[in-house]
Structure formats: structure tokens, C-alpha cells
Design an enzyme around this catalytic site. Structure first.
Site, mmCIF file in Angstrom:
data_model
loop_
_atom_site.group_PDB
_atom_site.id
_atom_site.type_symbol
_atom_site.label_atom_id
_atom_site.label_comp_id
_atom_site.label_asym_id
_atom_site.label_seq_id
_atom_site.Cartn_x
_atom_site.Cartn_y
_atom_site.Cartn_z
ATOM 1 N N ARG A 1 31.880 37.322 14.829
ATOM 2 C CA ARG A 1 31.925 37.689 13.413
ATOM 3 C C ARG A 1 31.192 36.599 12.645
ATOM 4 O O ARG A 1 31.398 35.425 12.897
ATOM 5 C CB ARG A 1 33.359 37.774 12.929
ATOM 6 C CG ARG A 1 34.204 38.732 13.717
ATOM 7 C CD ARG A 1 35.645 38.341 13.671
ATOM 8 N NE ARG A 1 36.253 38.659 12.380
ATOM 9 C CZ ARG A 1 36.955 39.768 12.167
ATOM 10 N NH1 ARG A 1 37.120 40.616 13.152
ATOM 11 N NH2 ARG A 1 37.483 40.005 11.006
ATOM 12 N N PHE B 1 37.862 38.224 -3.109
ATOM 13 C CA PHE B 1 37.163 39.085 -2.168
ATOM 14 C C PHE B 1 37.554 40.541 -2.416
ATOM 15 O O PHE B 1 38.719 40.863 -2.582
ATOM 16 C CB PHE B 1 37.567 38.702 -0.744
ATOM 17 C CG PHE B 1 36.979 39.574 0.314
ATOM 18 C CD1 PHE B 1 35.733 39.263 0.856
ATOM 19 C CD2 PHE B 1 37.627 40.712 0.748
ATOM 20 C CE1 PHE B 1 35.173 40.058 1.821
ATOM 21 C CE2 PHE B 1 37.061 41.528 1.712
ATOM 22 C CZ PHE B 1 35.831 41.196 2.248
ATOM 23 N N THR C 1 38.391 51.380 14.514
ATOM 24 C CA THR C 1 38.583 50.040 13.994
ATOM 25 C C THR C 1 38.242 49.972 12.520
ATOM 26 O O THR C 1 37.445 50.763 12.017
ATOM 27 C CB THR C 1 37.731 49.022 14.785
ATOM 28 O OG1 THR C 1 37.807 47.779 14.137
ATOM 29 C CG2 THR C 1 36.299 49.455 14.874
ATOM 30 N N GLY C 2 38.856 49.059 11.872
ATOM 31 C CA GLY C 2 38.534 48.846 10.475
ATOM 32 C C GLY C 2 37.366 47.878 10.319
ATOM 33 O O GLY C 2 36.894 47.614 9.232
ATOM 34 N N ASP D 1 42.735 50.680 18.955
ATOM 35 C CA ASP D 1 42.381 49.797 17.874
ATOM 36 C C ASP D 1 41.546 48.682 18.486
ATOM 37 O O ASP D 1 41.560 48.485 19.698
ATOM 38 C CB ASP D 1 43.697 49.255 17.291
ATOM 39 C CG ASP D 1 43.452 48.242 16.202
ATOM 40 O OD1 ASP D 1 42.547 48.481 15.397
ATOM 41 O OD2 ASP D 1 44.164 47.233 16.170
ATOM 42 N N LYS D 2 40.788 47.963 17.691
ATOM 43 C CA LYS D 2 39.988 46.892 18.289
ATOM 44 C C LYS D 2 40.679 45.542 18.156
ATOM 45 O O LYS D 2 41.086 44.943 19.145
ATOM 46 C CB LYS D 2 38.613 46.828 17.652
ATOM 47 C CG LYS D 2 37.718 45.784 18.298
ATOM 48 C CD LYS D 2 36.363 45.749 17.668
ATOM 49 C CE LYS D 2 36.389 45.066 16.299
ATOM 50 N NZ LYS D 2 36.578 43.626 16.374
ATOM 51 N N ARG E 1 35.245 51.048 10.291
ATOM 52 C CA ARG E 1 35.627 51.104 8.879
ATOM 53 C C ARG E 1 36.527 52.295 8.590
ATOM 54 O O ARG E 1 36.337 53.011 7.620
ATOM 55 C CB ARG E 1 34.373 51.176 7.992
ATOM 56 C CG ARG E 1 33.537 49.919 8.051
ATOM 57 C CD ARG E 1 33.796 49.057 6.869
ATOM 58 N NE ARG E 1 33.082 47.811 6.950
ATOM 59 C CZ ARG E 1 33.685 46.622 7.047
ATOM 60 N NH1 ARG E 1 34.985 46.540 7.065
ATOM 61 N NH2 ARG E 1 32.989 45.511 7.084
#
Lengths: 1105, 357
Positions: A556, A500, A636-637, A381-382, A727
Site C-alpha cells: 500500500r 481524510f 474488498t473495500g 474478504d481481503k 471498493r
């Protein structure tokens, strides 16, 4: 399948559904014994031992006392059963604690304190702040006048942020007292495990508002094991109880994992079993023939003339029992023991303690340490795994001015501080958006310190940053926010929140300034969702450049924007928004559409860049493990650019010219198919080159690829050593693990959040990082560690040692069993093939469970190479990965050694103790002593490092052998009475033993020396280098030399991209045509990537052999 | 010297060093060293020096031991006389001869006395052991070896414990046989009398059984009962007035042999026998070995530190020693001709390796 729940109806539905008793137990008091035995006997080895033990009860065929098998068997079963019982008892205790927790429930219209287990479906449950939700509830009322409450769902999905839950519209505004008497019906689906869905309807009975069906969603529920936060009280009606809750349904007993080593041992056991059957059949036939031809003449044996029908079976069965020791009964106990010690070593390791949190590493699953040494793929995972998951506001760009570029931290940028203190409007507006445009809840503690509870870490970072720039978000009072700017208290009333969603990729709030009465729309979101909506005339170039620049740095980015609204415009829009929000069908889509009507003509304020710092040692860990031949996939998402940046900065992919990224994308099947083919083609071409090729895929394309082009994608997965999947959903993560597992790779999944749990459970080894996203992953995992970098030690030190030690221990166990078994077989040829056991019961049992088990158990302390050497030469892990130390050919070596040693022992014994000395007990004891001496020297020869414990065990065991046998020989009633005393007095005994030992060990030593010196493996070379103390030319030296060499010959390849500014070079174009894009230079390329590739193919090849 | 104790694996812990748990190597307790897997260890490796020295010393030690035991074996004087074929009337290989032999041996009435003349090849110093040797006699057969009841032999209380003794457990009226079982039932019953010229040489049959057997394994108050009282009669009979512990021939016989060819002690001659002396052995050839392919031999033997005559041990020692010396020389030669430095990093190149393959 629906269930109808009558709210607050004490008589109805009491017995229809289960009560709220939670049970995680596997057994009850009554079914424990049968169920546990059944489970244990579902393993082949146990069935085998049981069969042998049962056969031994037949005294006609048993060669030895049945106790010699029953004793160990019962012991082994008792140990396993006790362990199971203890675990189950602990589960029972924790269940009991949860079940007996007291909660307030309405009974007969009155609130009563009852035990949690007595809650029934339809009961109204009252919760106070910080209470744990006892079962799945539909919210009916809260302390908040708006009908909102906050819950923490960490135990459910691992997310530590607070989530808001609202009461259904139907029960809005019902008085506190009336809630006791509320009646109604809920129509809801049968229990399932989907924690994101709850499609139900509620209808209240008169006298309560009797409007139409009120739809319920997951937002109206409180699920079991969540915590109620920041809300004084809340009440709800129980819809699912006990083990039927969403949590209860998703709880499954994880399948026990079997390591590759275990599988290999099972395979070898199978082979030995077949061998045993062959031996039994051959000897059985030979025995029957001998009996019919020879034994009938031997009058002293007195064979009866007529025999029962099973006569023919007797001799084969005797041999079956005689040979049953071929499969060592002790191996299971020994392996269980050493495995739990491996796990303990991990728990104890002081070098794997997280110094910040003082969290030790922990091995939850004690049975799979060897697999750590055989990992081929690591899926990581990130966020929170590679990175620390501590979002920190680092840089910003406000109206074209870059802050924080010099020192890397905008918060200490004098220019920005100056701008804040002089009251630059742009900056203040920017800060206001940071502070207001969010759903953060400030919590003021008694001491006045404000802490923030946020749905997303990004929002929290922004609010914190704003606070440190003197724009402090102080309080949220209903809809009114209070902001303290340099001592000035500003109030804003939040009129609407445009939430969101992943489609909109932005969120906005409409606020009214309480001072001026002006209405503002404040927005923040991804660049592609904000920048195109800028008001005409505003230049967004600088902002997009800023975004690019920040993304290059792995930050980010969020764009902030605002717009002042007219009263009329807002009022008009507000009506539409309310209408859209009350729609029952397509609500989300409609709301989004309405939101879009307001979100336009933005005044772009600036770009905020948030850093998620890499954990310490991540690049080193990844490069070390890649040298060890382990492939990395990042799942990763997060979005693609960020993922690639992080991948670059942590050595995940190498920059040009060594590395190459291939993009697999597409929205439709066709696009994905074409893209996949292109990527595959490139991959096949470049696979021969020493190039580090990685592919990047997003969740959408992955979904299509997995569904329609599974074969092609599998090929890609095998070809590619590195992949970045962005994603992706938790279930896709699990699917990818499944895919690699189906290609027969050993996978290790590492993650930290609830979204990684499925992947962790799916993988051969799951590692959880006990990080900021809660302990969900760590609890589901086989190993939990505090930091990503401990993975190196976990794999290279613990995994490798465990594999080596188990490989030796298991093969040795077979060796010693085969040794004694071969002697028995040889003896049968001189005892008329009648199935006489040369050894007596006591000796046989002690040999198996004591004399030969103790010395080998201390091999758990053996280290073939020191930890440093392994860390410096991680390539040595190949031997474990490829299973070089435990496979049929190494096993054949041990088989041969057992045969050779059996011949040595047998031949020398029967030729030394001939004629008048050939007394049965004496010969048996000489042969046994020979075996014991040989095995002591075999262990000694195979031990690489002797600690005091090893010396004690190996030589102490030898002494113990004599001590025990002398004691037994002193007992008048034993079969061996005086035997050992007689033997020890004879010079012949000692000369025979020395002869056996030397004749057995001499050739083995010579062979080992020859291979060690002239056919040495890498392990041997490193051992020699390490222990002779000579100059170890470490990889570091080789590396640096080779690097300089590489630089000399490859200026051409790097000169080309050099003339472009690396900062503005886009990483990876999203346009589908640009499948192959290079990554700009900047970080030094890694020479060893290519070598690992080669060696890994070499490793694969050799594995196929 | 190849033994290089390594006491600290912690030199150069690279990047973990900066954050490693505060520790001092010498400050660790034994338990901590154990949990951190850092117990001081000695890590020997197979250097040429170590291995060659080991092999040479094995060789140097083994060859003399081998020669010593060979010469000891040489000093043993042993006379072996096979008498089973000579002491029966017919010696043919055909079926008729076989059945004749069988009926001769099984008939109680025939005179089975047989006289053998032997010459002493070398001077035999006392004590001279008299053995009988049976070949191809499977005392280790499973059916045979298990057919006994040690508890019954030990005490009259366990007289009825004959379950394991089948098929020789009790006589027809269900009274137990003492001693029961096939082993006792098949007791060897040939007897020997030895004399020189005309002087009889006494054979001492005292203390031929193990002292432990006499003292504890066989009871001094257990008397034979119903022994050899029913058909078929197996081997020798027992004196019913003597307890089992004093039936030394039985005790010797009951110590079953692990090999099909075995010798059992018959008695001792307590006088020296001179070289070239003629002795006469009068044999009562009672024991049936004619139904199967067997041999009966009388053995007179002296003894040394390794026991009776056995060249095997000496030869094996010399062979193993020789092989070790040969290997040592071979290793020395390879070491001289084709030296290969240990731990040479040149062999370590991972790249090179993959190409080689």
C-alpha cells in the site's frame, strides 16, 4: 416520525418510551411451552409424527401400543425444548447482567447510582473512562476542554480503532456542576438501526445558551455497547433505550440455516411420504375389498353386519399407522446427535489451533457441517482474511532515493539509518510528516512504554516506523504534539486538521512549530490525490514510478508532502475554514473546497510503502481449494491495484498467459452496460478455452450493474470462476452473496471485520476469522477459525467427512425403516389385508430407536479416505459438492436394497417356519432377527474404516439384541415370554438366520465388489491405492510432469511479454478502453487450473443429471 | 491379505506439519485419538482375493448344509389326509351343496362321525406327532388376533378385563365370558381316534401345549365361565371343572399362527407304526370350515433336527451356495480375462475422466 426528548425532566416522557431493559430472550416463562411447541410443529416431519401419534390413540386402528410412538416423540421434543430453554436461559442471564449493571444517572438534580435497566429516555448518564455505554446517548459534556472524547466501537461495527466524538456546540463550555441542571429538548427520529446516521436537533432551555437549533450528527452520540476511552468522564442524555437502541434495532435473530443435505433429506422424506400414501390407499382399498368378500365368510372373525360410517376408513388408517415407520422418527435425533459431534470434532481439532493466539476453531452453528463439504463458492474478504492486517512500513522513496529495496525492509536499511543520523533534511522532513500528519493518540503507560491508538492501521504503521527511526511521537497535550527526535524535544501546535475523506483521498494538518513559529501544511494521501498538486517545477516521475513499483509488490502506498505557509495566507484561509466548518448546509463539500485552497504547490517529500503481509499458507490454501473445484471471489473495500496484487500473490488469479483479467468499470449506466457486454462476450469466448479468466469490478460499477443489469451480471457471475470486487460496501458484499445464492450455489463467506458481518450472515456458511479487527465477524459466523489456511481442513476434512457420514446415516435410516415396513406390508397380504402388525410394540420401538440406531451412530467415526489422501487429491471433493452420495438415485439404491432384503427375510421366514412352527411370536422374532443380522452386515459392508468403537457398536449391538430379547423373554408377563429361549435352542432358527444373512448379503457384496473393481469411482481408486500401500502417484508428480510438458510447447505465448520489464508493467490500466490487459509473467502458471475448470463443468453436468 | 491396519494417518502432513500442534502419535491417549479422529482403524477393501474367497467358502459351506437338511427332510415320514370334503354328505360346488354342508355342520344333532382309513408308507418311529392342519384360516387377522385378554386368562382378579375381547367379551347380562375373545371362542373341536386293525392306538394329549403357557400365561385357578353360552356358538366347549392351564387344546389353539395355513399339535403317538400298516381314524367332524374356502387335514408326522418335513431350507441353501459358487467362478474368470489392477493411478486422471464423460 419523530420523538422529542426533554432533557433531565424526570416527570415527562417516563412512560412514553421503553426503559433500558435489554432483552434478547426468545421466550418468557409463560409462553415458552406454547411458543416452543408451535415452532417445533411448524416443521413438516414433526406434524407428521404428531398426527401419527394421535391416530395411534384410537385403539381400533392402532397396530401397536401407542407408547411406541409417543415415547420417542416426547423424548425428541423434550430434547429440543430443553436445548432451546438452556440457550434462552443463558441469554436471560447475560441480559440480566447487563441490565443490573450500575451506572451514574442524574435524578432530581443529583447524581445517583442506579441499575442500567432503570435509565429512561431523557436521563443524563455519566460515564467514566473504560465504562461501557449503557444506551444511546447524545453527548453533552466531557472532561476534555475541547469537548472531545474517544470511544471504541468494536462491538458495534468491529472496528477496533478509537473514534472521536464531540459535544454539540450548544453545550460547549458548560460548567461541570451546571450539567446536572441542564434542560432542553432534542428532536430526533424514531429508532432505527443505521449506526452511521443521526439527524437531530438540540435546543437548550434558558438559562443555558438559548441560540438557534443546534444540529446533531452521529459524531455527537455515544452508542450502546461502545466503550469510553482516554477520557476521564463524559455525560450525555439518553435518547434511545433498551431494545430501541441502534444496536438493539440491528440485532435480529438470525434465520436458522438449512443445509443442502437437510433439504435433500426433506425432499426424500416427501417422496417417501407420497409413496406411503400410495401404499396406504392401495392396501386400504384391497383390505376393504377383502373384508367385504372374504372376511364376511370367515365366521370366526365375526364382522358385524352393520358398521359405522367411518368403517371404510378404518383399514386405510390402520395401514397408515403400520406404514408410518417408513419415515424414521429416529433420523432427527440421530442427525442432531451426529451433527453436534461433527461440530465437536471441529472444536477439538488440534490442527486448527492458531499457534500464536492459541485460539481454537469453533463451530457456533452445529447444524451445518455437511454444507462445508458442498461449498461451491467462497467469497472472501481481503484485509485481515487473506492478509494478516498487520501494517508494517516496509519501503520508502525519499526524493528519488529508494530505501529498503535491497533487503525489503527500510527500517534496517543502513543507508536510511545513515541518512537519519547525519540529519539529511529531506529524510527528517519525511519522518516529521510521518510522525505528525495523523490523528494518532499516543498513550504512555506507567512503565513509560508508548502505545498508539490510531483510527487507521496505516497511520499507526507510519508513526511506529518514524519512532523506530528515532522520530518518536511522545505525547499529545491538547493541541500540542511532542516529538522526540534523537533526544531533542520538538513541539508542534496543531492549528487545523483537514480530515481524510474518501473523496479527497488525503489528509493534512496545519502545524505551527513552537520553536521557530513557522507554519507548515503537512499532507499524506493516495498518489493520485497528492502528485498532481506538486509545486510547478518538481519532477514527480520518480514518485509515480515508485508508486507503481510498490503496488506491483502488493504494498500500500502513501505519498507524503509538505508546504510552508505564510502567516497571512494561513490567517486568511483559517477564517474561511472556520466559516465553512460552521456551515449547516453542504458542510462537507464546502470544507473540502476550502481545504483545496490550501492544498496546492506541494513539496513532494516521498512515497511510503506499507506492507500488509499475506497470512501463512494462503496461496496453498487457495490453490488446493480451487483444485477441489471451489470458486473464489474476493470482495474488498480496498483499491483495485492492491486487490489485484494480493490476488496475484495468493494464487487467486493466474498470471498470463493462463490468466486473464477483465475489467468491468464505468461511472454511468451506459459505460457500465457497454463494459459489461464486452466482458460477457470475452468471457463466453474464452470459456471454452482452458483459460483462467477473472473479472474485476469496483463498487460503483457494481452498484449500477446490480441495479440495472442484474441479469447480465448474473450470467457473468455464473461464467466466471474468479472475481475481484474492490471498493465494495458491506451491503454490496451481502448482495453478491445473495446473487450467487439465487443461482443455487452453495456459498461460503469468510471475513474478519464488522464490515463482513452481513455477508457472513447472508451466506450459506459464514466463517469468521478471529483476527485483529475484533471478534465481531467471528461472533456472527457459523464457524470461527484463527487463520485463513484452516479453511482447507475445515472444508476438505471436516466438511467432506460430515457430508459422507450424514449421507450414509440418513439413507441408512430410511433403509432400515423401509426394510421393516416392507415386511409389514408383505405380511399384510397373508393376514387378510387387515393391517395386523407382525412385530410387537416393544420390538418395533427397540428396532427403531435402539438396535438400528446405535451401530449407525458410530459411522461418525468412519473415514472413507485418510486425511492425507484427501489433501493430496482435493478433486475428490467433487463427490460431495455435486451431492453424489445423497441424491435420488443413490436413495433408489437403498430403497431397492430395502425391498430386496425385505423379500429375502420375509420369504425365507415364512417358508422355514411353516405349519406347526408358524406361531406368531416366533415368526415375528425370526423376521426381526433376520433384519438385525442383515443391518449389522450392511453397516459393516458400508463402513470404510473399523475402529474399535465400530466393532463394538456393530457386533456388540448384535449381542445386545440377543441379550435384551433373552431378558424380555424371561419376563412372564411379556408377550414374548420364553420365545427367544425356544428359538435359540432350535437348529432351524440358526440355519434360517444364516440363510437370510447370506442370501441377503451375497448379492449385495457381489454387486458392490463388481462396481468397486470394474466401475470404480475415484473414491474407490484412491481407497485401493491408499490401502494396498502401492506407490501412490500423487498429484504432485503428475503436476510437475505436466508442467514441464506445458513449458515445452508454450514458449511462444510467454516470449512476447518477456521483453518488457515486469516490474514496470502496469497491472491493469484504469482507462476504460483497455478492457483486456494481460498480467505480466513472473509467477509460474498453474497447470491444474485448466483441469479444474474442465472437471468442474463435468461436475456441474453430472449434477444436472 | 486385504486387511491392512493403518495406525497413523500422519505421514506426510506437508505444510501443516511445520506448525502442527506438538504431538507424538503414540503419546496420544485414547480420548485424544478420538477427538482427533485418529483412532487406529482397520480398513479392509474389497480385493478380488477377499471377495472370491468369501463367496467360495459360502458356497462350500452352504451346499453340504443344504444337502444335509434335504436328507433330514427326506427321512421325515408324513401322512396328510384331507378329510373335510369326505366327511360331509354333499361335495358339490354349487350353492345348494354349500348351504347343505353348512346346515349339516351347524346342526348340533347330526352325527358327524367320519371314518378314514390310512396306510403307513414307511416305518414311523415314535414319537409320532398328530396335527390338525387348517388352510386359508386367518388366525392372524387383525380383528381376530387382538381379540383376547391375557390378563383375564392369568388370574381371576382380572376377570372383568374384557375390553379388548370384543365382540366376545361378555354375555347379555354383562357378566364376563372366561376365556373371552374370538380366539378362544373359535376353539377347534374336531377329535380323532386312531386304531390299527382293532387295537386302538392311544393318542397322548398331555404336554402338547407350551410349558410356559401352562405355568404362567394361563392361570391354574381360572375356570371357564359363560363360555359358549350364547348365540352364535363358535367352536369347541370347555370342561368348566378344569382350570384354563389344564385345557391344553385351548392353549395350543390360543398360540395364534402367523400364516393362514397352519398345523397345530393334537397329540402324540408313543408307539412305532410299521410300514404298510393300515390304520383307521375315527373323526368327529365338528368344526365349521365350510363357510369359507378352507381345508381340514389330519397330519401324522415324525420329526428330525430341523423339525417336520420341509424341503425349502435345503433347496434354499443349495441355491444360495450355488449362486455364490457361480459368482465366484464368474469373478475368477473376469479377473483372469480382464484383470484390472486396484488403485491404478491411471484411472485417477481427473482430466481423462472428464473427457470420458
Amino acid at each position: 416520525m419523530k420523538r422529542y426528548i426533554y432533557i433531565n425532566h424526570d416527570d415527562l416522557a417516563q412512560d412514553l418510551y421503553c426503559d433500558n431493559r435489554i432483552s434478547n430472550r426468545k421466550y418468557t416463562l409463560w409462553n415458552f411451552l406454547p411458543k416452543n411447541l408451535w415452532e417445533q410443529f411448524s416443521r413438516f416431519m414433526n406434524q407428521y409424527f404428531l398426527l401419527i401419534a394421535c391416530l395411534q390413540l384410537w385403539s381400533l386402528i392402532t397396530p401397536v401400543n401407542p407408547a411406541s410412538t409417543w415415547g420417542p416423540l416426547i423424548f425428541i421434543f423434550a430434547v429440543s425444548a430443553t436445548k432451546e430453554a438452556w440457550d434462552d436461559y443463558n441469554r436471560y442471564l447475560s441480559d440480566k447482567k447487563a441490565n443490573e449493571k450500575e451506572v451514574w444517572v442524574v435524578r432530581q438534580g443529583v447524581k445517583k447510582l442506579i441499575q442500567s435497566q432503570d435509565i429512561h429516555v431523557g436521563n443524563i448518564v455519566w460515564l467514566r473512562e473504560n465504562d461501557e455505554v449503557p444506551c444511546d446517548l447524545v453527548l453533552l459534556g466531557t472532561a476534555d476542554p475541547q469537548g472531545i472524547c474517544y470511544v471504541e466501537t468494536a462491538a458495534l461495527d468491529g472496528e477496533t480503532d478509537l473514534k472521536t466524538r464531540v459535544i454539540p456546540s450548544a453545550s460547549m463550555g458548560i460548567d461541570f456542576e451546571l450539567l446536572h441542571k441542564i434542560k432542553g429538548v432534542i428532536e430526533c427520529p424514531s429508532p432505527d438501526k443505521d449506526i452511521r446516521r443521526f439527524d437531530a436537533n438540540l435546543r437548550l432551555f434558558p438559562p443555558f445558551l438559548d441560540n438557534d437549533m443546534c444540529p446533531l450528527t452521529i459524531k455527537n452520540t455515544l452508542l450502546q455497547s461502545c466503550y469510553l476511552r482516554n477520557t476521564e468522564w463524559a455525560c450525555g442524555v439518553a435518547v434511545y433505550t433498551g431494545n430501541e437502541t441502534k444496536l438493539g434495532m440491528s440485532r435480529g435473530i438470525a434465520e436458522p440455516k438449512l443445509t443442502a443435505v437437510d433439504a435433500m433429506i426433506d425432499k426424500l422424506t416427501g417422496a417417501i411420504f407420497v409413496f406411503q400414501i400410495v401404499v396406504v390407499i392401495v392396501l386400504g382399498i384391497a383390505g376393504n375389498i377383502w373384508k367385504n368378500t372374504e372376511a364376511k365368510k370367515q365366521w370366526y372373525v365375526e364382522y358385524p353386519n352393520e358398521s359405522p360410517w367411518y368403517e371404510l376408513l378404518i383399514i386405510p388408517l390402520r395401514f397408515e399407522l403400520l406404514c408410518s415407520i417408513m419415515i424414521p422418527i429416529s433420523i432427527k435425533v440421530s442427525l442432531d446427535l451426529v451433527k453436534s459431534l461433527y461440530a465437536k470434532f471441529i472444536d477439538w481439532d488440534d490442527q486448527m489451533v492458531d499457534l500464536e493466539t492459541r485460539i481454537r476453531s469453533h463451530a457456533t452453528n452445529t447444524a451445518i457441517s455437511e454444507d462445508l463439504g458442498q461449498v461451491e463458492y467462497i467469497l472472501t474478504d481481503k484485509t485481515g482474511t487473506l492478509t494478516e492486517n498487520k501494517m508494517i512500513f516496509k519501503r520508502c522513496c525519499i526524493r528519488g532515493t529508494f530505501y529498503g529495496n535491497e533487503n525489503g525492509d527500510a527500517l534496517s536499511d543502513a543507508e536510511l539509518l545513515n541518512a537519519v543520523s547525519t540529519g539529511s533534511t529531506d529524510v527528517i522532513q519525511f519522518l516529521k510528516v510521518m510522525a505528525i500528519c495523523n490523528t494518532v493518540v499516543p498513550i504512555q503507560s506507567n512503565t513509560g512504554v508508548i502505545s498508539y491508538k490510531a483510527q487507521s492501521q496505516d497511520e499507526e504503521a507510519l508513526v511506529r516506523a518514524a519512532a523506530s527511526l528515532h522520530m518518536v511521537f511522545v505525547n499529545k497535550n491538547g493541541n500540542v504534539l511532542e516529538i522526540n527526535f534523537n533526544g531533542l524535544l520538538l513541539r508542534y501546535e496543531v492549528l487545523d486538521i483537514l480530515e481524510f475523506t474518501s473523496d479527497r483521498k488525503r489528509m493534512s494538518v496545519v502545524v505551527k512549530c513552537c520553536l521557530s513559529g513557522k507554519i507548515y501544511l503537512l499532507s499524506k494521501g493516495a498518489d493520485e490525490a497528492i502528485l498532481p498538486l506538486a509545486r510547478s517545477g518538481q519532477q514527480t516521475r520518480t514518485f509515480s514510478e515508485a508508486v507503481e513499483q510498490y503496488a506491483q509488490l502488493g504494498l500500500r502506498t502513501l505519498c507524503l508532502a509538505s508546504r510552508e505557509l505564510d502567516d497571512d495566507e494561513y490567517r486568511e484561509w483559517s477564517l474561511m475554514f472556520k466559516e465553512a466548518n460552521s456551515k449547516l448546509v453542504d458542510r462537507e463539500w464546502r470544507v473540502a473546497e476550502v481545504c483545496q485552497r490550501l492544498e496546492h504547490d506541494f513539496e513532494i517529500l516521498g512515497v511510503a510503502a506499507i506492507e500488509d503481509r499475506l497470512q501463512d499458507g494462503v496461496p496453498e490454501t487457495i490453490s488446493t481449494l480451487r483444485k477441489a473445484g471451489i470458486n473464489f471471489w474476493m470482495l474488498t473495500g480496498d483499491k483495485q491495484n492492491t486487490a489485484i496484487q494480493i490476488a496475484l500473490s495468493c494464487n487467486f488469479v493466474s498470471p498470463e498467459p493462463k490468466g486473464q483479467l477483465l475489467l468491468l468499470s464505468g461511472k454511468t449506466e451506459d459505460e457500465v452496460c457497454r463494459s459489461l457486454e464486452r466482458v460477457l462476450l470475452t468471457m463466453r469466448i474464452t470459456n471454452t478455452e482452458p483459460k483462467d479468466v477473472a473479472f474485476v469490478v469496483d463498487g460503483w460499477a457494481l452498484e449500477i450493474a446490480l441495479k440495472h443489469y442484474r441479469k447480465a451480471f448474473t450470467e457473468l457471475a455464473i461464467l466466471s470462476r474468479t472475481a475481484i470486487c474492490c471498493r465494495v460496501t458491506p451491503s454490496q458484499k451481502a448482495q453478491l452473496v445473495e446473487l450467487l445464492k439465487s443461482c443455487d450455489y452453495r456459498t461460503l463467506a469468510i471475513g474478519d471485520g464488522g464490515n463482513d458481518v452481513r455477508m457472513i450472515q447472508q451466506a450459506d456458511i459464514g466463517v469468521g476469522i478471529s483476527g485483529r479487527e475484533g471478534l465481531q465477524a467471528a461472533r456472527a459466523a457459523d464457524y470461527s477459525i484463527g487463520k485463513f489456511r484452516f479453511l482447507t481442513r475445515l472444508i476438505l476434512v471436516h466438511g467432506r467427512y460430515s457430508y459422507n457420514r450424514t449421507a450414509f446415516l440418513s439413507q441408512y435410516s430410511f433403509y432400515k425403516s423401509l426394510l421393516i415396513c416392507f415386511i409389514q406390508i408383505f405380511f399384510s397380504f397373508i393376514s387378510g389385508v387387515s393391517g395386523t402388525s407382525l412385530f410387537n410394540s416393544v420390538s418395533l420401538m427397540a428396532y427403531n430407536v435402539f438396535y438400528t440406531s446405535i451401530p449407525v451412530l458410530v459411522s461418525v467415526l468412519d473415514k472413507d479416505l485418510s486425511e492425507n489422501t484427501v489433501m493430496q487429491h482435493p478433486q475428490i471433493l467433487f463427490y460431495c459438492q455435486a451431492g453424489r452420495l445423497l441424491n435420488p438415485s443413490t436413495f433408489a439404491g437403498w430403497f431397492g436394497r430395502a425391498l430386496f432384503h425385505a423379500i429375502v427375510v420375509f420369504v425365507i421366514t415364512i417358508h422355514s417356519f411353516v405349519f406347526e412352527k408358524s406361531e406368531m411370536e416366533e415368526v415375528s422374532m425370526v423376521a426381526l432377527s433376520g433384519c438385525i443380522w442383515l443391518q449389522a452386515f450392511v453397516v459393516a459392508l458400508e463402513t470404510n474404516s473399523f475402529t474399535i468403537l465400530q466393532h463394538l457398536a456393530i457386533w456388540g449391538n448384535l449381542v445386545a439384541f440377543y441379550a435384551i430379547n433373552l431378558i424380555v423373554s424371561a419376563i412372564p408377563s411379556s408377550e414374548m415370554h420364553t420365545i427367544m429361549f425356544r428359538l435359540c435352542r432350535q437348529p432351524l432358527y440358526w440355519t434360517t438366520i444364516i440363510l437370510i444373512t447370506m442370501a441377503g448379503m451375497g448379492p449385495v457384496l457381489a454387486l458392490k465388489y463388481f462396481r468397486y473393481t470394474y466401475r470404480s469411482s475415484k473414491i474407490n481408486i484412491l481407497q485401493q491405492a491408499e490401502r494396498l500401500g502401492g506407490p501412490i502417484l500423487s498429484l504432485g508428480n503428475i503436476e510437475s510432469q505436466s508442467r514441464s510438458l506445458e513449458k515445452d510447447i508454450s514458449p511462444l505465448s510467454i516470449s512476447q511479454p518477456k521483453n518488457r520489464n515486469p516490474v514496470y508493467e502496469p497491472l491493469l490500466s484504469d482507462s476504460p478502453s483497455a478492457t483486456r490487459r494481460s498480467i505480466g509473467p513472473g509467477t509460474p502458471f498453474d497447470f491444474f487450473q485448466s483441469q479444474t475448470r474442465l472437471s468442474s463443468t463435468y461436475m456441474r453436468n453430472s449434477k444436472d443429471n | 491379505m486385504a486387511l491392512e491396519p493403518e495406525y497413523s494417518p500422519s505421514d506426510g502432513r506437508k505444510w501443516t506439519e511445520t506448525e502442527s500442534w506438538p504431538k507424538e502419535q503414540n503419546g496420544l491417549t485414547w480420548m485424544e485419538k478420538f477427538t482427533q479422529q485418529e483412532l487406529p482403524a482397520c480398513k479392509p477393501i474389497l480385493t478380488p482375493g477377499l471377495v472370491i474367497t468369501t463367496l467360495i467358502s459360502i458356497g462350500i459351506i452352504f451346499v453340504p448344509i443344504g444337502l444335509g437338511s434335504l436328507s433330514a427332510s427326506e427321512h421325515v415320514v408324513e401322512i396328510i389326509d384331507r378329510y373335510d370334503d369326505a366327511c360331509v354328505p354333499s361335495n358339490g360346488d354349487d350353492e345348494a351343496a354349500k348351504s347343505e354342508r353348512l346346515s349339516f355342520i351347524q346342526n348340533v344333532k347330526t352325527n358327524k362321525t367320519c371314518i378314514r382309513n390310512l396306510v403307513i408308507p414307511k416305518k414311523m418311529k415314535h414319537p409320532i406327532y398328530v396335527y390338525y392342519q387348517l388352510d386359508n384360516f386367518y388366525q392372524n387377522h387383525r380383528r381376530y388376533v387382538k381379540s383376547r385378554s391375557d390378563r383375564q386368562y392369568q388370574s381371576p382378579r382380572f376377570e372383568r378385563e374384557t375390553k379388548t375381547c370384543d365382540p366376545e367379551s361378555e354375555i347379555d347380562d354383562h357378566t364376563p365370558i372366561v376365556p373371552c375373545g374370538l380366539v378362544a371362542w373359535s376353539l377347534f373341536n374336531d377329535t380323532y381316534r386312531i386304531s390299527t386293525e382293532n387295537d386302538p392306538i392311544p393318542i397322548n394329549k398331555k404336554d402338547i401345549a407350551w410349558q410356559s403357557d401352562k405355568n404362567s400365561k394361563f392361570g391354574s385357578n381360572v375356570y371357564p365361565k359363560n363360555f359358549q353360552k350364547q348365540d352364535p356358538v363358535g367352536g369347541g366347549k370347555l370342561n368348566e371343572s378344569l382350570p384354563l392351564s389344564e385345557q391344553e387344546d385351548l392353549l395350543v389353539w390360543m398360540r395364534t399362527a402367523a400364516l393362514p395355513n397352519f398345523r397345530k399339535l393334537y397329540g402324540r403317538i408313543e408307539t412305532d407304526l410299521e410300514a404298510n400298516e393300515n390304520i383307521t381314524v375315527v373323526i368327529q367332524n365338528n368344526y365349521n370350515t365350510y363357510s369359507f374356502d378352507s381345508k381340514k387335514q389330519l397330519v401324522l408326522s415324525t420329526t428330525t433336527w430341523i423339525g417336520g418335513k420341509n424341503d425349502f431350507l435345503g433347496k434354499a441353501y443349495i441355491t444360495v451356495g450355488g449362486i455364490c459358487l457361480f459368482l465366484a467362478i464368474a469373478f475368477i474368470l473376469t479377473y483372469v480375462i480382464k484383470p484390472r489392477p486396484l488403485g491404478d493411478p491411471a484411472y485417477l486422471s481427473w482430466n481423462l475422466n472428464s473427457k470420458e464423460r
